[in-house]
Each structure stands twice: as structure tokens, then as C-alpha cells.
Design an enzyme around this catalytic site. Sequence first.
Site, PDB file in Angstrom:
ATOM      1  CD  GLU A 183      40.802  44.672  36.312  1.00  0.00           C
ATOM      2  OE1 GLU A 183      41.430  44.349  35.325  1.00  0.00           O
ATOM      3  OE2 GLU A 183      40.496  43.828  37.416  1.00  0.00           O
ATOM      4  CE  LYS A 230      37.738  42.952  35.333  1.00  0.00           C
ATOM      5  NZ  LYS A 230      37.811  41.796  34.554  1.00  0.00           N
TER       6      LYS A 230
HETATM    7  P1  13P Z   1      38.497  38.559  39.404  1.00  0.00           P
HETATM    8  O1  13P Z   1      37.072  38.579  39.055  1.00  0.00           O
HETATM    9  O2  13P Z   1      38.706  37.408  39.855  1.00  0.00           O
HETATM   10  O3  13P Z   1      38.899  39.559  40.241  1.00  0.00           O
HETATM   11  O4  13P Z   1      39.414  38.852  38.140  1.00  0.00           O
HETATM   12  C1  13P Z   1      38.707  39.808  37.213  1.00  0.00           C
HETATM   13  C2  13P Z   1      40.026  40.301  36.393  1.00  0.00           C
HETATM   14  O5  13P Z   1      40.029  40.434  35.273  1.00  0.00           O
HETATM   15  C3  13P Z   1      41.317  40.822  37.051  1.00  0.00           C
HETATM   16  O6  13P Z   1      42.117  41.498  36.313  1.00  0.00           O
END
Ligand code: 13P
Length: 340
Positions: free
Chosen positions: A177, A219
Site C-alpha cells: 500500500e 492497494k
Molecule cells: P481508508 O479506506 O480509510 O483510507 O483506509 C484504508 C487503509 O487500510 C489505510 O491503510
Amino acid sequence: MNNAELIKITAAMMAGSKGLLAMDESNGTCNKRFAALGIPQTEVARRDWRELIATTPGLGKYISGAILYDETIHQKRKDGTLIISAIINDDIIPGIKVDTGAKAMAGFPGEKITEGLDGLRERLAHYYKVGARFAKWRAVIAIGNGIPSIACIDANANALARYAALCQEAGIVPIVEPEVLMEGNHCLKLCFDVTEKVLKIVFNQLYQQRVMLEGMILKPNMIIPGLQYAEQATVDEVADATVQCLLQSVPAAVGGIAFLSGGQSGEMASAHLNAMHVLHGAKLPWPLTFSFARAIQQPAMSIWGGDENNKHAAQQALYHRAKCDDAARRGEYDAAMEEA
Ligand code: 13P
């Protein structure tokens, strides 16, 4: 490392039109969200909230995997059974956040580096034993005056790739991510350019660290103008820019892509994902789904407000958002679903 097993888990996480539910807020972040709604910031309240989510009837119809925080993966429900058991019983794959947070980067004011590599091999072995089959590591990239620096992007990309390699060694599917933040007054084009650069550097690092792309999930953020930028984009503009950016930057072999919501409302996040599938579904080489925290949890958390009497209504709200996101992945979400 067993490639076939990693690919099998990845496929299960991307199955049908389901998506992922992020419920892995650190205690600090969870407490901040509770404080904003006047909910006590205690271990018991966090347990009650996570138990409410995990026991939402039928959630497994729309959610394939849930990302947990260390506290939750070891936590018991009021009846003494483990929260993770309720998740597994609903056919939801448990995952775990393994980074230890984004810290100020020395020498780079306004930028952050995510920590957590020390001892990670041992922690992954433990999490596998208690049932986790995938993990998450979040890097944050801010857009602002003179940032992001190449040093910040490189350091975060290297950490993401080393984390992903350790996960695969442990039989755990890594969610990679790299989040380009929505805060700021940048235009859509700048978000596009920064995200493209970050993704290309991340995939170069993943290649160098020999990460198997078929057994990982990306992600990313969607391509959206900064929150303070005067001219907001239409739903279709966000969908076009996001798909174009991903097509240019993400190898087709990647097992799946699951978006973070980044502070978008539940409705906006559903509408954006939906438009990507309506406009571009036919040309996507990877499954494209959701991995939202706030965009799924927030309406339900407001209804709950820490009061057990509101549990049922909160679970209905959570179920509703998951259902909308599942529809969005099929390109069948409609704003009218919000009135039903
Ligand atoms: P949000 O969908 O609130 O951005 O969070 C996703 C997430 O896992 C952040 O690390």
C-alpha cells in the site's frame, strides 16, 4: 515459499465481486475516530466495535478478507471466543497490519517513512500460526511544496518490497500500500503524476526483491485532486485518470488491486469504483476491487456511537456499504441503492 498456495489465497481474496474490509486501525487511529464521536477510547470499546463488525450477519457475502490490528487478532469477544474465529466462520480470510507506523523521516521535513522491518520474519511466523493469511504495509506519500522527494519515495518503496518478500517467504500474501495522500491543494494531474512515479518505483523495487507479482495485491489511492483544490473532478474524470494511471504503472501479472478510500465518503468511493468498471471494465488485466476502512466503517460507527442498543442498526449500515461496494465492482452500483 509455496507459490501455488500464495496464488490460491490471492485468488480467494479477489473472488467474485467481493472486496476487503480494513479494520486494522492502530489503537491511536481508532481512538482518534472514537474521540470524534464521543466514544470512550478504551480497549473494551475497541473490542466492542471490532466484535460488532466481525459478527455482522452475512458480511462474508460481500467481504472476502478483513485486515486486523495486532490487538484484535488476539482479542476475545464478550462470550470468550476469539474475534478472529467469528471472521473465519463467516468465510472471511483474516489479514494483519504489520507495519509499525509512518514516522517523521529524518532530514525530510513533512515526509514520512514507514517502519516495522525489524523482527518482521518472526512476527509473520506468529501471525501465520494464529490464522492470518495476508498482511498489509502502508507507506504514505504527501504532496506539497517541493515534496515528495525522491529519497522518500525510494526509501518507502524499498521497505514495501522487503516487507512483501518476507511475507511471501512466510506463506502470507502481501498487500502493498503506497498511499499518495488526498490532503493538499494539488490538481488531479499532479496526483496522477506523483502516483505514477511512486507505483513505477515500487514495482521496480518489488522486482529487485524478487516478489512474485501473482501472489501479491496492490492497494493504491484513486487519482483525485487535493481536498483543498478549488476544482473537484467528476466521477468519470476520477475513474478515467485512475484506470489510465494503473494501466501505465501496474504489471498485468499482479494478483489484484484493491483501493483504499483515503477519506472519501462511502458513496463517493462506491461511485468511483463503479465508474471504473462501467467505463473500463473490459480492458482491466487484474481484478479491481476495494479495501476500504473509513468508506465502509464510518457511517456505521456514527450510528453505533458506543451504545450497545445501536448495534443492530450499525451492523445494517456496515452491511449496506459492503453491498454497495460489491455492486460497484460489478459496475452495478446506483445512487438509488442509498435510498433503499
Ligand atoms: P481508508 O479506506 O480509510 O483510507 O483506509 C484504508 C487503509 O487500510 C489505510 O491503510
